[in-house]
Each structure stands twice: as C-alpha cells, then as structure tokens.
Design a protein around this motif. Structure first.
Motif, PDB file in Angstrom:
ATOM      1  N   SER A  26       0.822  -1.207   0.000  1.00  0.00           N
ATOM      2  CA  SER A  26       0.000   0.000   0.000  1.00  0.00           C
ATOM      3  C   SER A  26       0.857   1.258   0.000  1.00  0.00           C
ATOM      4  O   SER A  26       1.954   1.274   0.567  1.00  0.00           O
ATOM      5  CB  SER A  26      -0.913   0.018   1.234  1.00  0.00           C
ATOM      6  OG  SER A  26      -1.688  -1.150   1.320  1.00  0.00           O
ATOM      7  N   TYR A  27       0.349   2.317  -0.656  1.00  0.00           N
ATOM      8  CA  TYR A  27       1.010   3.624  -0.652  1.00  0.00           C
ATOM      9  C   TYR A  27       2.473   3.528  -1.119  1.00  0.00           C
ATOM     10  O   TYR A  27       3.382   4.057  -0.485  1.00  0.00           O
ATOM     11  CB  TYR A  27       0.967   4.259   0.738  1.00  0.00           C
ATOM     12  CG  TYR A  27      -0.404   4.690   1.186  1.00  0.00           C
ATOM     13  CD1 TYR A  27      -0.911   5.952   0.865  1.00  0.00           C
ATOM     14  CD2 TYR A  27      -1.208   3.837   1.949  1.00  0.00           C
ATOM     15  CE1 TYR A  27      -2.184   6.354   1.292  1.00  0.00           C
ATOM     16  CE2 TYR A  27      -2.473   4.234   2.374  1.00  0.00           C
ATOM     17  CZ  TYR A  27      -2.951   5.485   2.039  1.00  0.00           C
ATOM     18  OH  TYR A  27      -4.208   5.870   2.458  1.00  0.00           O
ATOM     19  N   CYS A  28       2.700   2.854  -2.220  1.00  0.00           N
ATOM     20  CA  CYS A  28       4.059   2.704  -2.748  1.00  0.00           C
ATOM     21  C   CYS A  28       4.238   3.371  -4.106  1.00  0.00           C
ATOM     22  O   CYS A  28       5.291   3.222  -4.732  1.00  0.00           O
ATOM     23  CB  CYS A  28       4.426   1.224  -2.867  1.00  0.00           C
ATOM     24  SG  CYS A  28       4.887   0.470  -1.298  1.00  0.00           S
ATOM     25  N   GLU A  29       3.201   4.061  -4.592  1.00  0.00           N
ATOM     26  CA  GLU A  29       3.231   4.713  -5.902  1.00  0.00           C
ATOM     27  C   GLU A  29       3.544   3.719  -7.016  1.00  0.00           C
ATOM     28  O   GLU A  29       4.184   4.055  -8.017  1.00  0.00           O
ATOM     29  CB  GLU A  29       4.242   5.871  -5.909  1.00  0.00           C
ATOM     30  CG  GLU A  29       3.916   6.967  -4.902  1.00  0.00           C
ATOM     31  CD  GLU A  29       4.821   8.179  -5.022  1.00  0.00           C
ATOM     32  OE1 GLU A  29       5.658   8.218  -5.941  1.00  0.00           O
ATOM     33  OE2 GLU A  29       4.672   9.093  -4.186  1.00  0.00           O
ATOM     34  N   MET A  30       3.070   2.488  -6.841  1.00  0.00           N
ATOM     35  CA  MET A  30       3.306   1.464  -7.847  1.00  0.00           C
ATOM     36  C   MET A  30       2.234   1.527  -8.927  1.00  0.00           C
ATOM     37  O   MET A  30       1.145   2.091  -8.726  1.00  0.00           O
ATOM     38  CB  MET A  30       3.358   0.083  -7.207  1.00  0.00           C
ATOM     39  CG  MET A  30       4.441  -0.023  -6.138  1.00  0.00           C
ATOM     40  SD  MET A  30       4.866  -1.712  -5.680  1.00  0.00           S
ATOM     41  CE  MET A  30       5.823  -2.191  -7.116  1.00  0.00           C
ATOM     42  N   GLU A  31       2.524   0.943 -10.093  1.00  0.00           N
ATOM     43  CA  GLU A  31       1.640   1.083 -11.250  1.00  0.00           C
ATOM     44  C   GLU A  31       1.635  -0.187 -12.073  1.00  0.00           C
ATOM     45  O   GLU A  31       2.326  -1.164 -11.755  1.00  0.00           O
ATOM     46  CB  GLU A  31       2.094   2.263 -12.110  1.00  0.00           C
ATOM     47  CG  GLU A  31       3.524   2.133 -12.585  1.00  0.00           C
ATOM     48  CD  GLU A  31       4.028   3.389 -13.266  1.00  0.00           C
ATOM     49  OE1 GLU A  31       4.976   3.269 -14.071  1.00  0.00           O
ATOM     50  OE2 GLU A  31       3.496   4.478 -12.985  1.00  0.00           O
ATOM     51  N   GLY A  32       0.863  -0.156 -13.155  1.00  0.00           N
ATOM     52  CA  GLY A  32       0.792  -1.285 -14.067  1.00  0.00           C
ATOM     53  C   GLY A  32      -0.293  -2.269 -13.678  1.00  0.00           C
ATOM     54  O   GLY A  32      -0.934  -2.148 -12.628  1.00  0.00           O
ATOM     55  N   PRO A  33      -0.533  -3.266 -14.514  1.00  0.00           N
ATOM     56  CA  PRO A  33      -1.547  -4.280 -14.219  1.00  0.00           C
ATOM     57  C   PRO A  33      -1.028  -5.323 -13.236  1.00  0.00           C
ATOM     58  O   PRO A  33       0.180  -5.452 -13.016  1.00  0.00           O
ATOM     59  CB  PRO A  33      -1.803  -4.913 -15.592  1.00  0.00           C
ATOM     60  CG  PRO A  33      -0.486  -4.781 -16.304  1.00  0.00           C
ATOM     61  CD  PRO A  33       0.105  -3.468 -15.826  1.00  0.00           C
ATOM     62  N   LEU A  34      -1.954  -6.057 -12.657  1.00  0.00           N
ATOM     63  CA  LEU A  34      -1.582  -7.177 -11.798  1.00  0.00           C
ATOM     64  C   LEU A  34      -1.436  -8.419 -12.661  1.00  0.00           C
ATOM     65  O   LEU A  34      -2.282  -8.708 -13.503  1.00  0.00           O
ATOM     66  CB  LEU A  34      -2.634  -7.416 -10.712  1.00  0.00           C
ATOM     67  CG  LEU A  34      -2.753  -6.370  -9.612  1.00  0.00           C
ATOM     68  CD1 LEU A  34      -3.750  -6.842  -8.558  1.00  0.00           C
ATOM     69  CD2 LEU A  34      -1.397  -6.098  -8.965  1.00  0.00           C
ATOM     70  N   SER A  35      -0.377  -9.159 -12.434  1.00  0.00           N
ATOM     71  CA  SER A  35      -0.100 -10.352 -13.220  1.00  0.00           C
ATOM     72  C   SER A  35      -1.009 -11.507 -12.806  1.00  0.00           C
ATOM     73  O   SER A  35      -1.394 -11.643 -11.638  1.00  0.00           O
ATOM     74  CB  SER A  35       1.369 -10.748 -13.027  1.00  0.00           C
ATOM     75  OG  SER A  35       1.632 -12.008 -13.580  1.00  0.00           O
ATOM     76  N   SER A  36      -1.322 -12.347 -13.764  1.00  0.00           N
ATOM     77  CA  SER A  36      -2.090 -13.555 -13.449  1.00  0.00           C
ATOM     78  C   SER A  36      -1.280 -14.513 -12.579  1.00  0.00           C
ATOM     79  O   SER A  36      -1.834 -15.424 -11.963  1.00  0.00           O
ATOM     80  CB  SER A  36      -2.506 -14.259 -14.743  1.00  0.00           C
ATOM     81  OG  SER A  36      -1.360 -14.621 -15.503  1.00  0.00           O
ATOM     82  N   ASN A  37       0.036 -14.288 -12.489  1.00  0.00           N
ATOM     83  CA  ASN A  37       0.888 -15.117 -11.622  1.00  0.00           C
ATOM     84  C   ASN A  37       0.645 -14.850 -10.143  1.00  0.00           C
ATOM     85  O   ASN A  37       1.214 -15.542  -9.293  1.00  0.00           O
ATOM     86  CB  ASN A  37       2.360 -14.886 -11.948  1.00  0.00           C
ATOM     87  CG  ASN A  37       2.795 -15.574 -13.223  1.00  0.00           C
ATOM     88  OD1 ASN A  37       2.306 -16.657 -13.535  1.00  0.00           O
ATOM     89  ND2 ASN A  37       3.689 -14.950 -13.981  1.00  0.00           N
ATOM     90  N   LEU A  38      -0.162 -13.841  -9.844  1.00  0.00           N
ATOM     91  CA  LEU A  38      -0.515 -13.571  -8.450  1.00  0.00           C
ATOM     92  C   LEU A  38      -1.067 -14.823  -7.778  1.00  0.00           C
ATOM     93  O   LEU A  38      -0.842 -15.048  -6.583  1.00  0.00           O
ATOM     94  CB  LEU A  38      -1.536 -12.434  -8.388  1.00  0.00           C
ATOM     95  CG  LEU A  38      -2.072 -12.050  -7.011  1.00  0.00           C
ATOM     96  CD1 LEU A  38      -0.956 -11.515  -6.118  1.00  0.00           C
ATOM     97  CD2 LEU A  38      -3.180 -11.005  -7.146  1.00  0.00           C
ATOM     98  N   SER A  39      -1.765 -15.645  -8.528  1.00  0.00           N
ATOM     99  CA  SER A  39      -2.376 -16.847  -7.952  1.00  0.00           C
ATOM    100  C   SER A  39      -1.345 -17.862  -7.489  1.00  0.00           C
ATOM    101  O   SER A  39      -1.682 -18.815  -6.763  1.00  0.00           O
ATOM    102  CB  SER A  39      -3.310 -17.500  -8.972  1.00  0.00           C
ATOM    103  OG  SER A  39      -2.582 -17.934 -10.105  1.00  0.00           O
ATOM    104  N   LYS A  40      -0.071 -17.685  -7.896  1.00  0.00           N
ATOM    105  CA  LYS A  40       0.979 -18.598  -7.436  1.00  0.00           C
ATOM    106  C   LYS A  40       1.288 -18.411  -5.952  1.00  0.00           C
ATOM    107  O   LYS A  40       1.918 -19.272  -5.336  1.00  0.00           O
ATOM    108  CB  LYS A  40       2.249 -18.407  -8.262  1.00  0.00           C
ATOM    109  CG  LYS A  40       2.103 -18.853  -9.714  1.00  0.00           C
ATOM    110  CD  LYS A  40       3.415 -18.749 -10.465  1.00  0.00           C
ATOM    111  CE  LYS A  40       3.273 -19.277 -11.882  1.00  0.00           C
ATOM    112  NZ  LYS A  40       4.538 -19.209 -12.639  1.00  0.00           N
ATOM    113  N   LEU A  41       0.836 -17.283  -5.391  1.00  0.00           N
ATOM    114  CA  LEU A  41       1.023 -17.052  -3.953  1.00  0.00           C
ATOM    115  C   LEU A  41      -0.106 -17.763  -3.209  1.00  0.00           C
ATOM    116  O   LEU A  41      -0.967 -17.146  -2.581  1.00  0.00           O
ATOM    117  CB  LEU A  41       1.027 -15.549  -3.657  1.00  0.00           C
ATOM    118  CG  LEU A  41       2.100 -14.728  -4.380  1.00  0.00           C
ATOM    119  CD1 LEU A  41       1.985 -13.253  -4.002  1.00  0.00           C
ATOM    120  CD2 LEU A  41       3.505 -15.240  -4.044  1.00  0.00           C
ATOM    121  N   SER A  42      -0.092 -19.068  -3.277  1.00  0.00           N
ATOM    122  CA  SER A  42      -1.217 -19.868  -2.789  1.00  0.00           C
ATOM    123  C   SER A  42      -1.363 -19.863  -1.275  1.00  0.00           C
ATOM    124  O   SER A  42      -2.408 -20.258  -0.751  1.00  0.00           O
ATOM    125  CB  SER A  42      -1.071 -21.315  -3.284  1.00  0.00           C
ATOM    126  OG  SER A  42       0.158 -21.867  -2.852  1.00  0.00           O
TER     127      SER A  42
END
Length: 333
Positions: A241-257
C-alpha cells in the motif's frame, strides 16, 4: 603456575562485579531512570538475584546474559554503554523508551547476541555496519526511530535472522541493490514507512522463506517484479500500500497460494483484476482500493471463498459487486 591460577580465579569471581559496575555507570549517564533503583553499587553483589530487568546465565548464574528494559521510560544515549564488558549478552531489549543519538559501532562486540530490539525510540544516524558482526542474531528490530541512509549490506546478510523490522524510519535505497544478499532464515521483513525509491529492492526476491513482507509507504514508482510471484511462494502477508506502484496485476498472483492478506491500496495499479484471482488461494483480506482498476467486477471474485474483508472502492469498476461476489455471510466491504 600458582600465581596464574590465582589471577584466573580472581578474574572469574570478579566478572559479576565488573558487569554490575558497567551497568551502573551507564545508568548514571542516562537522563531519566525512574524504574532502575535496584541498579546500585550498594546492591552490587545481588546483580543476578534482585536487579530489575537483568537475567544471568542459567548455568553459572554469575554473568549477565539478558537485559529487558522495554517500556522502562528511559531517556539517554548508548554512548556510556560498555558493550565489550558484557561478552555473554544474548538478549538486549530497549524497545519503547526515549533513547536518542546514534548506535556506537562497539555494539559489534556482542558476539553471542541472539535478540536485539531498539524499536520505538528516537535513535538517529546510520546503522553501523558492525551489526553485521553479530552472527548469532536471530531477531532484529529498529522500527519507529529516525535512522537514515542505506541499510548496510552486512546487516542484510546475517545468517540466522528470521525477524527483521526496520519500518518507520528514513532509510533510503543504496546505490546498488545488487550488492545485497538475503538472510537465508528470514521469514518476517518489514521495511514500511521509509524512503526507498525508485527501484524495487531486488534482494527480497532471494528471500525464499518469507511469510511476512511489508513494504508499504515507500516510493517504488514501478511495477511488481514477476519474480515476486514465483520466488516468494511462502508469503502469507503482503502489503504494498502507498508505494506509488503502477501497471496491471499479473495472473501469476495466484501462485502465492499461501497468501492470507493482500494489501495494495492507494497506488496507481490499472487494468482488470486477474481472471484467476483467488484461484487456489486462502485470502481472508483483499484490499486493492484507490487505484485505477477498471472493467466489470469479475466473477472470479466468487473464488475468494475465505474472504472476511474486501476493499475495491476508489477504482473504475462497473457492474454489480453483490452479483460478482455471490453470498459471503462474514464478508465486510
């Protein structure tokens, strides 16, 4: 030979007295010590039995091994603390006081130290690289102070540290994150509320055993590295949060099971939420509020069966969130 044996015997029996004198001298250098009346030269021979906040080695009961001063309302510096005279110290807890000034490099002489907590004080200056000499250290917290500069790379390579909290300071990025390795035992890392910018700390991708990672309130100003999803699969808590980050979220997010709590609010993330969001995950908290996500609320939200809290507000979604979510008896949003 008899003289030598006498001298050695004298040194051993005198060590508790020497340590007591060292602690009294440091106490007398402090500005305010309302709860350390037991630290007195008149009580010097009772160091291991009646001194508050002091624990002696359980085997010999003759030398100080632990000092717990958390919340003792103390004020002063560490410059009168003779670290070298307490060689058997394993625990030093000064959390939640009003200590100020810098940390003397002599702290590196505490070769047996396992636990070090200087959190919630007013320390300033840079962290001495001599902390990297404490090879037995397992727990290290300097959170909520006013440290600045770069964290020495020697500190980030300590072999046994599993808990590292440097949040709430003014630490800045080093010239090259590539100079940093990662503590092989590290499971808890908090670098939140600092001044890291703009490169995402690459050494974190080497911390394969992390379960807790908080990088919130920094200035990374970029995308999430794909290697985070593949290298940090043990994560249970992730806060960007509050990191000034950008871009889309990767579908690899689901690997953080193993992820249970995901906080990415108040950034500039865009695009649609990954269609496989929550697939195979056990999320209880999902917060992506105040970004630039768009599109229809995805039906993939129905996969988030373990959610108790969801934050999607402050984006550009369309559609009916209730229909997208389905029925969640315990969900707050």
């Amino acid at each position: 030979m008899l003289v030598l044996m006498f001298l050695l015997s004298r040194k051993i029996t005198a060590s508790p007295t020497t340590e007591a004198e060292v602690l009294v001298k440091w106490k007398n250098s402090l500005l305010y010590t309302p709860f350390l009346n037991s630290w007195s030269l008149s009580n010097i021979h009772n160091l291991c039995s009646t001194w508050d906040a002091v624990v002696c080695d359980k085997t010999t009961n003759t030398t100080v091994s632990e000092i717990y001063l958390s919340g003792f309302d103390l004020s002063g510096t560490l410059h009168g603390f003779d670290f070298a005279s307490l060689p058997n110290l394993t625990h030093l807890d000064l959390n939640d006081n009003s200590f100020y000034g810098s940390i003397p490099p002599q702290i590196g002489s505490l070769s047996k130290l396992i636990f070090l907590d200087f959190g919630s004080n007013n320390f300033t200056g840079t962290v001495p690289y001599e902390i990297g000499h404490l090879r037995e250290l397992e727990y290290l917290s300097f959170n909520n102070n006013s440290f600045n500069g770069a964290i020495p790379h020697q500190v980030i390579s300590l072999p046994k540290v599993w808990y590292l909290d440097f949040g709430g300071n003014y630490f800045a990025s080093p010239p090259h994150w590539s100079d940093y390795s990662c503590m092989p035992s590290l499971t808890y890392l908090d670098l939140s509320f600092n001044s890291f910018t703009p490169e995402f700390p690459s050494f974190i991708m080497k911390c394969h055993n992390l379960t807790f990672l908080d990088l919130s309130f920094n200035y990374f100003n970029g995308t999430i590295p794909e290697s985070l999803y593949t290298n940090l699969v043990k994560l249970q808590f992730l806060n960007l949060s509050y990191c000034e980050m950008e871009g889309p979220l990767s579908s690899n997010l689901s690997k953080l099971s193993n992820l249970k709590e995901l906080r990415m609010g108040n950034n500039n993330f865009s695009g649609v939420l990954p269609p496989n969001l929550c697939s195979g995950m056990m999320l209880s908290i999902l917060a992506v509020n105040n970004n630039s996500f768009s599109g229809i609320f995805p039906n993939s939200l129905r996969n988030c069966l373990t959610l108790t809290t969801i934050r999607l507000d402050g984006n550009h979604f369309s559609g009916n969130i209730t229909e997208a979510l389905g029925v969640y008896p315990s969900l707050a949003y």
